[in-house]
Motif scaffolding. Structure first.
Motif, PDB file in Angstrom:
ATOM      1  N   THR A 268       0.843  -1.190   0.000  1.00 12.53           N
ATOM      2  CA  THR A 268       0.000   0.000   0.000  1.00 12.53           C
ATOM      3  C   THR A 268       0.877   1.238   0.000  1.00 12.53           C
ATOM      4  O   THR A 268       2.027   1.193   0.432  1.00 12.53           O
ATOM      5  CB  THR A 268      -0.976  -0.011   1.196  1.00 12.53           C
ATOM      6  OG1 THR A 268      -1.919   1.040   1.009  1.00 12.53           O
ATOM      7  CG2 THR A 268      -0.270   0.214   2.512  1.00 12.53           C
TER       8      THR A 268
ATOM      9  N   GLY B  47     -13.852   2.964   1.917  1.00  7.96           N
ATOM     10  CA  GLY B  47     -12.734   3.376   1.076  1.00  7.96           C
ATOM     11  C   GLY B  47     -12.440   4.851   1.067  1.00  7.96           C
ATOM     12  O   GLY B  47     -11.328   5.259   0.782  1.00  7.96           O
ATOM     13  N   GLU B  48     -13.427   5.666   1.356  1.00  4.00           N
ATOM     14  CA  GLU B  48     -13.230   7.117   1.318  1.00  4.00           C
ATOM     15  C   GLU B  48     -14.434   7.737   1.998  1.00  4.00           C
ATOM     16  O   GLU B  48     -15.462   7.074   2.193  1.00  4.00           O
ATOM     17  CB  GLU B  48     -13.131   7.597  -0.136  1.00  4.00           C
ATOM     18  CG  GLU B  48     -14.195   6.958  -0.956  1.00  4.00           C
ATOM     19  CD  GLU B  48     -14.335   7.471  -2.371  1.00  4.00           C
ATOM     20  OE1 GLU B  48     -14.015   8.617  -2.646  1.00  4.00           O
ATOM     21  OE2 GLU B  48     -14.839   6.677  -3.175  1.00  4.00           O
TER      22      GLU B  48
ATOM     23  N   ASP C 129     -21.436   2.854   7.026  1.00  2.00           N
ATOM     24  CA  ASP C 129     -20.287   3.572   6.457  1.00  2.00           C
ATOM     25  C   ASP C 129     -19.095   3.120   7.289  1.00  2.00           C
ATOM     26  O   ASP C 129     -18.968   3.472   8.453  1.00  2.00           O
ATOM     27  CB  ASP C 129     -20.553   5.080   6.585  1.00  2.00           C
ATOM     28  CG  ASP C 129     -19.340   5.937   6.236  1.00  2.00           C
ATOM     29  OD1 ASP C 129     -18.245   5.405   5.966  1.00  2.00           O
ATOM     30  OD2 ASP C 129     -19.492   7.186   6.255  1.00  2.00           O
TER      31      ASP C 129
ATOM     32  N   TRP D 160     -15.248   2.777   8.296  1.00  2.00           N
ATOM     33  CA  TRP D 160     -13.907   3.360   8.174  1.00  2.00           C
ATOM     34  C   TRP D 160     -12.857   2.348   8.633  1.00  2.00           C
ATOM     35  O   TRP D 160     -12.978   1.772   9.728  1.00  2.00           O
ATOM     36  CB  TRP D 160     -13.764   4.630   9.020  1.00  2.00           C
ATOM     37  CG  TRP D 160     -12.336   5.088   8.992  1.00  2.00           C
ATOM     38  CD1 TRP D 160     -11.745   5.835   8.034  1.00  2.00           C
ATOM     39  CD2 TRP D 160     -11.300   4.750   9.930  1.00  2.00           C
ATOM     40  NE1 TRP D 160     -10.399   5.992   8.309  1.00  2.00           N
ATOM     41  CE2 TRP D 160     -10.107   5.339   9.464  1.00  2.00           C
ATOM     42  CE3 TRP D 160     -11.269   3.995  11.124  1.00  2.00           C
ATOM     43  CZ2 TRP D 160      -8.887   5.219  10.143  1.00  2.00           C
ATOM     44  CZ3 TRP D 160     -10.061   3.862  11.789  1.00  2.00           C
ATOM     45  CH2 TRP D 160      -8.890   4.479  11.308  1.00  2.00           C
ATOM     46  N   TRP D 161     -11.866   2.156   7.806  1.00  2.00           N
ATOM     47  CA  TRP D 161     -10.722   1.323   8.187  1.00  2.00           C
ATOM     48  C   TRP D 161      -9.629   1.496   7.162  1.00  2.00           C
ATOM     49  O   TRP D 161      -9.725   2.358   6.285  1.00  2.00           O
ATOM     50  CB  TRP D 161     -11.137  -0.130   8.392  1.00  2.00           C
ATOM     51  CG  TRP D 161     -11.790  -0.824   7.219  1.00  2.00           C
ATOM     52  CD1 TRP D 161     -12.980  -0.504   6.628  1.00  2.00           C
ATOM     53  CD2 TRP D 161     -11.292  -1.962   6.515  1.00  2.00           C
ATOM     54  NE1 TRP D 161     -13.250  -1.376   5.604  1.00  2.00           N
ATOM     55  CE2 TRP D 161     -12.231  -2.280   5.513  1.00  2.00           C
ATOM     56  CE3 TRP D 161     -10.146  -2.763   6.650  1.00  2.00           C
ATOM     57  CZ2 TRP D 161     -12.054  -3.352   4.639  1.00  2.00           C
ATOM     58  CZ3 TRP D 161      -9.977  -3.832   5.786  1.00  2.00           C
ATOM     59  CH2 TRP D 161     -10.916  -4.120   4.791  1.00  2.00           C
ATOM     60  N   GLN D 162      -8.561   0.704   7.258  1.00  2.00           N
ATOM     61  CA  GLN D 162      -7.376   0.864   6.418  1.00  2.00           C
ATOM     62  C   GLN D 162      -6.727  -0.499   6.168  1.00  2.00           C
ATOM     63  O   GLN D 162      -6.952  -1.436   6.934  1.00  2.00           O
ATOM     64  CB  GLN D 162      -6.327   1.712   7.143  1.00  2.00           C
ATOM     65  CG  GLN D 162      -6.838   3.000   7.728  1.00  2.00           C
ATOM     66  CD  GLN D 162      -5.739   3.773   8.421  1.00  2.00           C
ATOM     67  OE1 GLN D 162      -5.203   3.316   9.425  1.00  2.00           O
ATOM     68  NE2 GLN D 162      -5.392   4.933   7.892  1.00  2.00           N
TER      69      GLN D 162
ATOM     70  N   THR E  52      -3.152   7.250  12.200  1.00  3.93           N
ATOM     71  CA  THR E  52      -3.801   6.684  11.016  1.00  3.93           C
ATOM     72  C   THR E  52      -3.486   7.427   9.724  1.00  3.93           C
ATOM     73  O   THR E  52      -3.707   6.895   8.639  1.00  3.93           O
ATOM     74  CB  THR E  52      -5.337   6.754  11.179  1.00  3.93           C
ATOM     75  OG1 THR E  52      -5.708   8.153  11.267  1.00  3.93           O
ATOM     76  CG2 THR E  52      -5.808   6.028  12.425  1.00  3.93           C
TER      77      THR E  52
ATOM     78  N   ASP F 124      -5.261  10.015   8.969  1.00  6.11           N
ATOM     79  CA  ASP F 124      -6.532  10.665   8.648  1.00  6.11           C
ATOM     80  C   ASP F 124      -6.844  11.799   9.618  1.00  6.11           C
ATOM     81  O   ASP F 124      -6.510  11.724  10.806  1.00  6.11           O
ATOM     82  CB  ASP F 124      -7.690   9.649   8.728  1.00  6.11           C
ATOM     83  CG  ASP F 124      -7.780   8.791   7.481  1.00  6.11           C
ATOM     84  OD1 ASP F 124      -7.516   9.304   6.383  1.00  6.11           O
ATOM     85  OD2 ASP F 124      -8.125   7.598   7.603  1.00  6.11           O
TER      86      ASP F 124
ATOM     87  N   ARG G 201      -7.286  12.149   4.251  1.00  3.92           N
ATOM     88  CA  ARG G 201      -5.873  12.045   4.627  1.00  3.92           C
ATOM     89  C   ARG G 201      -5.290  13.418   4.937  1.00  3.92           C
ATOM     90  O   ARG G 201      -5.596  14.397   4.250  1.00  3.92           O
ATOM     91  CB  ARG G 201      -5.083  11.424   3.470  1.00  3.92           C
ATOM     92  CG  ARG G 201      -5.572  10.066   3.001  1.00  3.92           C
ATOM     93  CD  ARG G 201      -5.345   8.948   3.956  1.00  3.92           C
ATOM     94  NE  ARG G 201      -3.970   8.779   4.342  1.00  3.92           N
ATOM     95  CZ  ARG G 201      -3.491   7.675   4.913  1.00  3.92           C
ATOM     96  NH1 ARG G 201      -4.281   6.621   5.134  1.00  3.92           N
ATOM     97  NH2 ARG G 201      -2.239   7.600   5.262  1.00  3.92           N
TER      98      ARG G 201
ATOM     99  N   ASN H  91      -6.434   9.879  -2.292  1.00  3.18           N
ATOM    100  CA  ASN H  91      -7.409   8.799  -2.389  1.00  3.18           C
ATOM    101  C   ASN H  91      -8.231   9.000  -3.667  1.00  3.18           C
ATOM    102  O   ASN H  91      -9.204   9.737  -3.695  1.00  3.18           O
ATOM    103  CB  ASN H  91      -8.295   8.832  -1.140  1.00  3.18           C
ATOM    104  CG  ASN H  91      -9.140   7.584  -1.007  1.00  3.18           C
ATOM    105  OD1 ASN H  91      -9.550   6.998  -2.009  1.00  3.18           O
ATOM    106  ND2 ASN H  91      -9.407   7.178   0.210  1.00  3.18           N
TER     107      ASN H  91
ATOM    108  N   GLY I 114     -11.133   5.812  -4.149  1.00  6.37           N
ATOM    109  CA  GLY I 114     -10.946   4.819  -3.091  1.00  6.37           C
ATOM    110  C   GLY I 114      -9.615   4.090  -3.162  1.00  6.37           C
ATOM    111  O   GLY I 114      -9.361   3.182  -2.371  1.00  6.37           O
TER     112      GLY I 114
ATOM    113  N   ARG J 155      -5.549   4.231  -2.778  1.00  4.83           N
ATOM    114  CA  ARG J 155      -4.505   5.049  -2.151  1.00  4.83           C
ATOM    115  C   ARG J 155      -3.322   5.208  -3.064  1.00  4.83           C
ATOM    116  O   ARG J 155      -2.740   4.231  -3.497  1.00  4.83           O
ATOM    117  CB  ARG J 155      -4.015   4.332  -0.907  1.00  4.83           C
ATOM    118  CG  ARG J 155      -4.782   4.680   0.296  1.00  4.83           C
ATOM    119  CD  ARG J 155      -4.449   3.715   1.382  1.00  4.83           C
ATOM    120  NE  ARG J 155      -3.149   3.989   1.949  1.00  4.83           N
ATOM    121  CZ  ARG J 155      -2.790   3.519   3.132  1.00  4.83           C
ATOM    122  NH1 ARG J 155      -3.611   2.766   3.827  1.00  4.83           N
ATOM    123  NH2 ARG J 155      -1.609   3.793   3.616  1.00  4.83           N
TER     124      ARG J 155
END
Ligand code: WTA
Length: 642
Positions: free
Chosen positions: A259, A382-383, A406, A408-410, A493, A495, A510, A516, A519, A521
């Motif tokens: 990534t 994703g965004e 919705d 949120w994660w990575q 993170t 973010d 970010r 992004n 979606g 990176r």
């Protein structure tokens, strides 16, 4: 920002209501180890763990381990454990690029195909700990190839089919892969993608691969290298449908996924077996709550973390039916998603905001001409989702009757961290709502102050969770530097985030040099180094600009060598350069030739100014007195409009 509140629809069926969620949160806070060990017991362990987390984010004793005395095999958890009760249940529904090009694989079929791959790996000398690269379309064999790695204890690294041969080569080299599984060609939106030919080019750049397994997807002509390349269709029937699973330690690596970050080359994010599996299984259950009746469709590609956790591992550990979609949202028409949902009876649908925005502009008719009555839960990832897109998803796709998660994660977090638990939390369009049980977000300001109450700041996590990445492949120091030094003792993170008076989290995007795009990176540094690879380019700087559909797009400033001048032809070449080094997904939206870039006297590029100019601003640049040459700004503004 919209602050509308949408209560959970009264008839939404879920196992976790507000009271159950409170109980989970209470347990996570008061008996933390017991809580995590209980989540781990969702899995079948060869040796059950007695220890939960053993981690520190501080430099002196830095390290992250979960369930470290446990042993298990993840393919057993996805397949073997279901055979007795669900052997004939559909595990994967393959939906090809052409509507109705569908295949259903039962758990037993997937088990057998996985064992065949595992046997081939072993024949080719792949051992526990070796790396296998997977560069494939969204076909069930791709899932089998991943699961087979888990079965023999090899570490997979899946590379998205949209990455260029050069990117593939860089990843082969970084993780020292032994074997690649690919397909003849991919097929997306009616276009062919030369996967095998790309692999050949990658290996030419980086000749360390012993074996290439080629699965037939389109039947297109491909060159085969004697002694190295193996056609899956030639060997498949000769391979046994049973293969002994390796017993893995919880902390043995399961996969590497590359990534982009703010600096340098993509990082190999390493996830290990026990913790990742626990987190993917747990979050799939909490957030999607799939039952045996559900057909779950996550539209992500397996080349991304979302595909790992919620197309393959999460659904299969939970014995669900997961759709693998090998197409795009707009082919053959903008009703593809909804036509497919009706035809397959999809009950839970999970996609990216960028896809919704691209469909929204086609109007409501492509949606409303299909019934969508099977859908009971919708999700995004994703965004950030803009409230307008959220409301459209809610009102038009969901007919105002189904919750939206919705999430949120990575890549780094392995699974979802902030999301509604759909039966338990009221929704606010544009907010990922609240952290899942056991997840401890903090907002921090530039002075390292932890901020309380309703506020905005940089999003950190103060406590580890089982799905957290463990290291950067081959560079543990970079792992520590990247995530744990900005705010000592915390995971940062990258973010920015706002927290409102109800404790809801609103991810704003970010705050580092990661863009992004739809979606995906993309690191500015990677694009810049691709641009400066062109012989006429002296320097390049890349920033994000807002984009109606993609969320963000790439705006590149390029300074040419003295005496050279820009042209559309050169723009084309530069675009090509980025496609060659990275892939089409990183191609700049716009390239501006700039005689020079705004730099401080110490030589640091002031990206703040570049962003404003890219967005079309002609003034209000703030303090430019620290610039070595303040007249650069006027040149940039003039250059943008020319
Ligand atoms: C962004 C994808 C807002 C965020 C799973 C994060 C989001 C990056 C959301 C990780 C969301 C992901 N709302 N922003 N629901 N989900 N992001 O590693 O900036 O491909 O840091 O993982 O996507 O992207 P990655």
């Amino acid at each position: 920002m919209s602050e509308a509140v949408h209560p959970v629809p009264a008839d939404f069926e879920s196992r976790i209501g507000p009271a159950e969620l409170d109980a989970l949160n209470h347990r996570a806070d008061t008996d933390t180890d017991g809580f995590w060990l209980e989540q781990a017991r969702r899995l079948d362990w060869a040796k059950a763990p007695t220890r939960a987390g053993n981690w520190s984010f501080h430099e002196a004793d830095f390290g992250i381990r979960w369930f470290e005395d446990g042993q298990l095999n993840l393919s057993v958890n996805c397949l073997d454990r279901h055979l007795a009760e669900r052997g004939d249940k559909v595990a994967l529904i393959f939906e090809g690029d052409e509507p109705g090009h569908t295949q259903r694989w039962t758990y037993r079929q997937l088990y057998e195909e996985t064992c065949r791959f595992a046997n081939l790996y072993r024949q080719k000398g792949v051992k526990r700990g070796d790396r296998v690269m997977i560069y494939m379309p969204m076909i069930p064999e791709a899932a089998a190839a991943m699961l087979a790695c888990a079965r023999v204890g090899a570490i997979h690294s899946v590379v998205f089919g949209g990455f260029s041969p050069e990117s593939v080569a860089g990843r082969i080299e970084d993780c020292d892969a032994k074997l690649i599984v690919t397909a003849d060609e991919g097929c997306r939106g009616g276009k062919r993608i030369p996967l095998k030919a790309n692999v050949d080019k990658a290996i030419a750049l980086c000749p360390r691969i012993d074996a290439v397994v080629v699965v037939t997807r389109t039947g297109g002509e491909v060159a085969m290298v004697e002694g190295r390349d193996i056609r899956w269709s030639d060997v498949r029937d000769t391979l046994p449908t049973e293969a002994e699973p390796e017993v893995m330690d919880a902390e043995d690596p399961l996969f590497i996924l590359y990534t982009s970050g703010s600096t340098g080359k993509p990082k190999g994010v390493v996830h290990t077996t026990g913790g990742y599996a626990t987190w993917a299984a747990t979050t799939f259950d909490w957030v999607f709550g799939a039952t045996d009746r559900d057909i779950f469709w996550c539209t992500a590609d397996i080349g991304w973390i979302t595909g790992h956790s919620y197309v393959v591992y999460g659904p299969l550990m939970n014995g669900a039916t997961s759709v693998m979609f090998d197409g795009i949202p707009t082919y053959p028409g903008p009703d593809r998603f909804w036509e497919t949902c009706d035809r397959l009876g999809v009950t839970i649908f999970y996609t990216a905001p960028t896809a919704l925005r691209s469909l929204m502009r086609e109007g409501d008719a492509p949606v409303t001409k299909h019934r969508r009555s099977s859908i009971r839960l919708l999700g995004t990832v994703g965004e950030p989702i803009n409230p307008e897109a959220w409301e459209w998803y809610w009102r038009v796709v969901g007919d105002g009757r189904v919750p939206i998660v919705d999430t949120w994660w990575q890549t780094e977090t392995g699974g979802i961290l902030i999301s509604p638990v759909p039966g338990a939390i009221d929704m606010k369009p544009g907010s990922a709502t609240k952290p899942l049980p056991g997840i401890k977000p903090l907002l921090v300001d530039a002075n390292h102050q932890v901020l309380e109450g309703a506020t905005s700041g940089n999003l950190c996590l103060s406590h580890s969770w089982p799905g957290q990445m463990r290291t950067v492949w081959g560079d543990h120091e970079r792992f520590f530097q990247t995530y744990f030094t900005a705010y000592p003792g915390l995971y940062f993170t990258g973010d920015g985030c706002r927290r409102d008076e109800d404790g809801y989290y609103w991810i704003t995007g970010r705050v580092d040099d990661v863009i992004n795009v739809s979606g995906h990176r993309i690191g500015t540094a990677e694009v810049e180094s691709a641009l400066v690879a062109h012989p006429l380019v002296a320097e390049a700087a890349v920033v994000a600009i807002p984009h109606d559909i993609k969320g963000q797009a790439i705006y590149a400033y390029v300074t040419l060598n003295a005496g050279e001048s820009g042209s559309d032809e050169l723009r084309k070449q530069l675009n090509q350069e980025v496609r060659q080094h990275i892939g089409a997904l990183a191609a700049p939206e716009r390239i501006q030739f700039a005689p020079s870039l705004p730099k401080t006297r110490s030589g640091k590029i002031m990206r703040r100014i570049l962003r404003k100019v890219a967005e079309g601003e002609t003034g209000g640049f703030g303090d430019v007195s620290t610039l070595a040459d303040p007249s650069v700004v006027d040149q940039l503004v003039a250059g943008r409009n020319s």
